[in-house]
Scaffold this active site. Structure first.
Site: not given
Length: 408
Positions: A158, A184, A195, A281, A408
């Site tokens: 992702t 992942k 996650t 991230e 988005t």
């Protein structure tokens, strides 16, 4: 493929889920995402003994519920179908029906029983899967042009910036046993699963009860010892498939090479966990916290996780600020009874706290150390003989940017 020998374990950094005998994998773009690959699979030639661990989040996604139900039938799985870009979580009865449709469709393509297919999903929560696109993808994904391990490893991602893979080989009963893994995970990562999806394959012949016990124990030392942002997702899952094609005598806890196999499985799990933490991230650094001298393993784990989860510690590391007071604070609210005057804390090679007092340091030297890609924090509790290691990453401006516009 570069190999590094570690006693009786050969580590293959470029190895993955298709290294063990009898496993194939692939992936494609079916249209869940705009352009990137989003549908992948792993298939074993024969039904494989399976063990799994799952998120502790109360809101478990439909694919997790289905997969746990399927595994319970006979503790066997022959294939995994996985999509990214959509979590199929909080989608009610329709989401569960869609997961079953994915399972049935892939089972039909393979000509196997439906309960031998595990289903996993990752991505945005609360949106229904575009099932016409998914069904079309499932009908095509086994085509030769999609059947590459590289496609599988990319199809499960992702917000990840890189693939996570590793494999090892060991000798048991004169047979070469391979253990391969791919995962992942980049955000919504916190101890007690995150996650993340983890897929581990092996050609070892092993009893289900012992495989399940080993995975549960190893997960507590690896996947449950990483954090990025303190969030535990709805879709986390690690599956281990063992198809027995290596031809060794069945592994159980009583087998003389049991600890060797377990060490190999732990090494794969730990490397995948560290790669997930490093790819947090927006992260620029992997942070490792080693806690020694605790009165129990649980206490060592609690202290390590408290430090690695602290946003103040994580931002200080990003800013190369040797503010050891934030580390002390995190230890103090860990819930573990610590003797302050017995505590020793070091940032890399630099001791910063001892005997209840700060240690003299050359701040510029510690700041220079904090610029490294891997930052290590050492905590000596001096209360016992138990140890634990936790992994995480720094917290940067980019983490906010990525998650502010995730959909988005």
């Amino acid at each position: 493929m570069p190999a590094i020998s570690n006693k009786e374990i050969i580590v293959l950094e470029e190895g993955s889920v298709t290294l063990p005998k009898g496993f194939t994998a692939g992936g494609m773009h079916c249209g869940i995402k705009k352009k990137r690959l989003d549908l992948g699979y792993i298939v074993s030639e024969v039904p494989a003994t399976v063990a799994g661990v799952y998120t502790t989040n109360i809101f478990q996604a439909a694919p997790l519920l289905l997969t746990q139900e399927s595994i319970a039938k006979e503790n066997k799985i022959q294939a995994v179908i996985v999509n990214s870009g959509n979590a199929n979580a909080c989608t009610g009865e329709q989401g569960l029906m869609d997961a079953y449709e994915m399972q049935k469709g892939f089972a039909n393509e393979l000509g196997i029983k439906e309960h031998l297919v595990a289903v996993t999903s990752t991505g945005v929560i609360g949106e229904l899967l575009p099932m016409e696109k998914v069904k079309t993808g499932i009908s095509q994904v086994l085509q030769t042009k999609y059947a590459t391990e590289e496609n599988f490893k990319n199809a499960i991602l992702t917000t990840d910036t890189c693939i996570k893979q590793v494999a090892v080989q060991i000798k048991i009963d004169g047979k070469t046993i391979s253990i391969g893994g791919a995962a992942k995970g980049s955000g919504m990562i916190h101890p007690n699963m995150a996650t993340m999806l983890g897929f581990i394959t092996t050609d070892a012949n092993i009893a289900h009860e012992d495989l399940h016990g080993a995975l549960k124990d190893i997960t507590n030392q690896t996947f449950n010892m990483i954090t990025v942002d303190g969030d535990t997702s709805t879709n986390d899952m690690v599956l281990v498939l063992a198809n027995g094609l290596a031809g060794n005598d069945q592994l159980t806890k009583d087998h003389p090479d049991w600890e060797l196999f377990k060490s190999g499985l732990k090494l794969v799990s730990e490397e995948l966990a560290k790669k997930i933490a490093r790819d947090g991230e927006g992260a620029t650094k992997l942070v490792e916290v080693q806690v020694n001298g605790a009165y129990s393993h649980e206490a060592a784990r609690a202290v390590g996780k408290s430090i690695i989860s602290s946003n103040l510690v994580k931002t200080a590391i990003y800013g190369t600020d040797p503010n050891w007071g934030r580390i002390i604070t995190a230890i103090g609210y860990s819930g573990i009874a610590v003797e302050p005057n017995a505590l020793v804390v070091a940032i890399g090679p630099y001791k910063v706290f001892e005997n209840g007092l700060p240690c003299p340091i050359v701040e510029e030297e510690v700041k220079e150390y904090l610029e490294m890609e891997t930052v290590k924090i050492l905590v000596e509790l001096n209360q016992g003989n138990e140890n634990a290691t936790a992994w995480g990453c720094d917290l940067t401006y980019d983490y906010v940017k990525i998650n502010a516009s995730y959909r988005t």
